[in-house]
Design a protein around this motif. Sequence first.
Motif, PDB file in Angstrom:
ATOM      1  N   UNK A   1      35.396  55.565  27.505  1.00  0.00           N
ATOM      2  CA  UNK A   1      34.495  56.493  28.198  1.00  0.00           C
ATOM      3  C   UNK A   1      35.256  57.457  29.092  1.00  0.00           C
ATOM      4  N   UNK A   2      36.573  57.379  29.089  1.00  0.00           N
ATOM      5  CA  UNK A   2      37.356  58.377  29.806  1.00  0.00           C
ATOM      6  C   UNK A   2      37.836  57.966  31.183  1.00  0.00           C
ATOM      7  N   UNK A   3      37.700  56.690  31.524  1.00  0.00           N
ATOM      8  CA  UNK A   3      38.135  56.272  32.861  1.00  0.00           C
ATOM      9  C   UNK A   3      39.640  56.056  32.866  1.00  0.00           C
ATOM     10  N   UNK A   4      40.290  56.516  33.941  1.00  0.00           N
ATOM     11  CA  UNK A   4      41.724  56.261  34.107  1.00  0.00           C
ATOM     12  C   UNK A   4      41.932  54.949  34.834  1.00  0.00           C
ATOM     13  N   UNK A   5      43.197  54.618  35.104  1.00  0.00           N
ATOM     14  CA  UNK A   5      43.482  53.341  35.743  1.00  0.00           C
ATOM     15  C   UNK A   5      42.894  53.233  37.150  1.00  0.00           C
ATOM     16  N   UNK A   6      42.930  54.331  37.899  1.00  0.00           N
ATOM     17  CA  UNK A   6      42.385  54.292  39.270  1.00  0.00           C
ATOM     18  C   UNK A   6      40.898  53.972  39.229  1.00  0.00           C
ATOM     19  N   UNK A   7      40.190  54.626  38.285  1.00  0.00           N
ATOM     20  CA  UNK A   7      38.753  54.416  38.212  1.00  0.00           C
ATOM     21  C   UNK A   7      38.437  52.999  37.723  1.00  0.00           C
ATOM     22  N   UNK A   8      39.217  52.524  36.762  1.00  0.00           N
ATOM     23  CA  UNK A   8      38.986  51.169  36.263  1.00  0.00           C
ATOM     24  C   UNK A   8      39.179  50.159  37.387  1.00  0.00           C
ATOM     25  N   UNK A   9      40.236  50.356  38.174  1.00  0.00           N
ATOM     26  CA  UNK A   9      40.479  49.445  39.295  1.00  0.00           C
ATOM     27  C   UNK A   9      39.336  49.492  40.303  1.00  0.00           C
ATOM     28  N   UNK A  10      38.943  50.715  40.669  1.00  0.00           N
ATOM     29  CA  UNK A  10      37.952  50.864  41.728  1.00  0.00           C
ATOM     30  C   UNK A  10      36.540  50.486  41.298  1.00  0.00           C
ATOM     31  N   UNK A  11      36.180  50.854  40.065  1.00  0.00           N
ATOM     32  CA  UNK A  11      34.794  50.681  39.650  1.00  0.00           C
ATOM     33  C   UNK A  11      34.529  49.390  38.890  1.00  0.00           C
ATOM     34  N   UNK A  12      35.581  48.844  38.263  1.00  0.00           N
ATOM     35  CA  UNK A  12      35.354  47.659  37.440  1.00  0.00           C
ATOM     36  C   UNK A  12      36.052  46.431  38.010  1.00  0.00           C
ATOM     37  N   UNK A  13      37.354  46.558  38.231  1.00  0.00           N
ATOM     38  CA  UNK A  13      38.107  45.393  38.678  1.00  0.00           C
ATOM     39  C   UNK A  13      37.704  44.928  40.068  1.00  0.00           C
ATOM     40  N   UNK A  14      37.634  45.855  41.014  1.00  0.00           N
ATOM     41  CA  UNK A  14      37.329  45.465  42.385  1.00  0.00           C
ATOM     42  C   UNK A  14      35.971  44.772  42.515  1.00  0.00           C
ATOM     43  N   UNK A  15      34.899  45.368  41.962  1.00  0.00           N
ATOM     44  CA  UNK A  15      33.605  44.686  42.093  1.00  0.00           C
ATOM     45  C   UNK A  15      33.601  43.307  41.442  1.00  0.00           C
ATOM     46  N   UNK A  16      34.413  43.140  40.385  1.00  0.00           N
ATOM     47  CA  UNK A  16      34.404  41.852  39.706  1.00  0.00           C
ATOM     48  C   UNK A  16      35.271  40.818  40.403  1.00  0.00           C
ATOM     49  N   UNK A  17      36.092  41.256  41.327  1.00  0.00           N
ATOM     50  CA  UNK A  17      37.035  40.302  41.903  1.00  0.00           C
ATOM     51  C   UNK A  17      36.891  40.187  43.414  1.00  0.00           C
ATOM     52  N   UNK A  18      35.693  40.442  43.920  1.00  0.00           N
ATOM     53  CA  UNK A  18      35.530  40.386  45.383  1.00  0.00           C
ATOM     54  C   UNK A  18      35.873  39.008  45.944  1.00  0.00           C
ATOM     55  N   UNK A  19      35.521  37.953  45.214  1.00  0.00           N
ATOM     56  CA  UNK A  19      35.778  36.612  45.743  1.00  0.00           C
ATOM     57  C   UNK A  19      37.268  36.380  45.940  1.00  0.00           C
TER      58      UNK A  19
ATOM     59  N   UNK B   1      49.020  44.378  42.128  1.00  0.00           N
ATOM     60  CA  UNK B   1      48.554  43.381  41.169  1.00  0.00           C
ATOM     61  C   UNK B   1      47.951  44.059  39.945  1.00  0.00           C
ATOM     62  N   UNK B   2      47.156  45.103  40.176  1.00  0.00           N
ATOM     63  CA  UNK B   2      46.584  45.801  39.031  1.00  0.00           C
ATOM     64  C   UNK B   2      47.679  46.512  38.247  1.00  0.00           C
ATOM     65  N   UNK B   3      48.583  47.149  38.959  1.00  0.00           N
ATOM     66  CA  UNK B   3      49.671  47.867  38.313  1.00  0.00           C
ATOM     67  C   UNK B   3      50.492  46.970  37.398  1.00  0.00           C
ATOM     68  N   UNK B   4      50.589  45.701  37.771  1.00  0.00           N
ATOM     69  CA  UNK B   4      51.392  44.779  36.975  1.00  0.00           C
ATOM     70  C   UNK B   4      50.563  44.009  35.950  1.00  0.00           C
ATOM     71  N   UNK B   5      49.250  44.243  35.967  1.00  0.00           N
ATOM     72  CA  UNK B   5      48.407  43.368  35.154  1.00  0.00           C
ATOM     73  C   UNK B   5      48.125  43.924  33.766  1.00  0.00           C
ATOM     74  N   UNK B   6      48.510  45.196  33.511  1.00  0.00           N
ATOM     75  CA  UNK B   6      48.210  45.771  32.192  1.00  0.00           C
ATOM     76  C   UNK B   6      49.301  45.382  31.206  1.00  0.00           C
ATOM     77  N   UNK B   7      48.948  44.657  30.169  1.00  0.00           N
ATOM     78  CA  UNK B   7      49.970  44.194  29.236  1.00  0.00           C
ATOM     79  C   UNK B   7      50.666  45.373  28.556  1.00  0.00           C
ATOM     80  N   UNK B   8      51.972  45.250  28.417  1.00  0.00           N
ATOM     81  CA  UNK B   8      52.727  46.269  27.702  1.00  0.00           C
ATOM     82  C   UNK B   8      52.994  47.535  28.466  1.00  0.00           C
TER      83      UNK B   8
END
Lengths: 336, 307
Positions: A218-236, A139-146
């Motif tokens: 700030x230098x975060x790659x996709x893995x870090x963005x998914x793990x540190x930002x997306x996951x905590x925001x989408x627990x529900x 889902x994350x892999x497909x969610x980045x526009x372009x």
Amino acid sequence: MSIQTDVGQGPLSRPDAVPVPAPERAARRDPAPRRRRVSRHRNAWEGRPSPLGQGVKALVLTIVVLIVLVPLYTVVLTSFSTTADVNRSGGMVLIPGDLTIAAYAQILSGGIVTRAAGVSVVVTTVGTILSTVVSVLAAYGLSRPGSLLHRPILFVFLITMFFGAGMIPTYLLVSNLGLIDNLWALILPGAVSAFNVLILRSFFMGIDPAITEAARIDGAGDWRILGRIMMPMSTAVTAVVALFYGVGYFNAFFNAMLYINDNTLWPLQLVLRSYVLQGVTLPGSGTGQVDVATGAVTGLPVKMAIMVLALIPILLVYPFVQRHFTKGVIFGAVKG
Amino acid sequence: MPLNRITWRDRLRRDRSLLLMTLPAVGLLVVFAYVPMLGNVIAWQDYSPYVGITNSPFVGWDNFVRVFNNPQFLHAVGNTLLITGFQLVFFFPIPIVLALLLNSVVTPTIRTTIQSIIYLPHFFSWVLVVTIFQQIFGGAGLVNRLLAQGGFSGFDLMTNPDTFLLLITSQAVWKDAGWGIIIFLAALATVDPAHYEASAMDGAGRWRRMWHITLPAIRPVIILLLILRLGDALTVGFEQLILQRGAVGAGVAEVIDTYVYYQGVVNGDWAFAAAAGLVKGLVSLALVLGANKLAHVFGEDGVYRKS
């Protein structure tokens, strides 16, 4: 391509049941207005409902609730009853008599039910983790526009929502892969649901791009963005998707019926079908027949105990995920 | 947007972790969804499991001719449509009525409590639901015992072909009617109270407000779900039916899916069953796409739209 109507906006953009602060409450400076939210403010134009209307409404809703709860109540009560009580009531027990856990002791003392419960737990746990992880990543892999190739890959997912391969070719494939009588046959064929991936994807796409952009600067790659930002925001949403997968694995009986012949590898649902629904006596099962000498509980309480066993995991998880339903489900089902 | 000016190679370098992330899911779909789609070629073969797909001879459209000339298949199609139609009429309105009823409950605590309770059966397996019904309505079930105690003669709802349609519909209602209200409740929550206020000022009563404001507000959702249901018309409760086919007989409980299962997996007529399954899959696909087209014609968004 997305499932879309404008109703999906409501519950997300606005919290449920926003209480309209009653003026007198504000005047009294109620110390705990949030906890005192007993009743929605009734607008003047709504008028007071007639007592008759209220009564009918209450009656109908009570009946609806009872229709759901009474069968569960009698199943659970019967599973805890003694044979004597079952005989006295002539079947399912409605009024509690002597309570006993003998039925549970019997089915959980080893034998086919115990093993089936173990199989169900293992398949459900492994399957849910695998499916959820794979779906979140996709889902994350497909969610980045372009991003490169995201449209054709999305198409690969969407096609599976509209056209299923069919039971026969799937069976032949699983059988050719040598997965008959292998628990992976219960997990792999349905491991990815395009629908669930789309639920997660649309949620990820809805998160403010400014947040991810800041992280990227700030230098975060996709893995870090998914793990540190997306996951905590989408627990529900993730919890709801995991629940859907988990319930799917735990409840599936047809796959097991197709692919698992060895009854020591049967999951709980298959035991439930054979022993409880069809009344087949299972070999070496610890669901033993009448044993008057030891006073063991027989028949109905044991069957009902197996049913309760099949209910428990859902009742355990339900309260925790339940509050996320509306959010998660609406988001997925409507906006997909 | 400078997007177009980036070379393919740069995009690959930039997005390689995204591609890596989708890989496991795509792999699983290719193996367990797309390979079986190709496996449907056996519908054109005189397939024998001993020689496999590669060595089985092709026989053209013979299997499809057999399928369409088969009275049992046509009977299963008839049953499928009958069950779907019946459920459309007697199941579909119930969640809407329930949602309206629940929406009018003003106390949040009571409302959410009732909601949590009636969602619950959705998460029970069909085996569990059918077993519960058997314990309540079966020959030796609760209702029969109570009737017997009251001096009435018993009945066995679970094995009676005449009432089977009613039985499976009530099972579906018990299991999923509560779940079905979620979407309607969400739609109801988006209605602007100003509409109600304005119409109340103009003298509209409780029922008029429901008819002219509430129902139009949830109309798109009703149409959407109706269309989804139509698109799914050939897939009616497979697990539910296969569990009860033995008790009431194939006469009323045979649907396309159960027929395919018995012809293929049980009787070993693989190619024939694959052809029947393929026919069902293609008709279903046509129904989904057609229903969606219909939605567009009526000015609704439908299931999907190009975005």
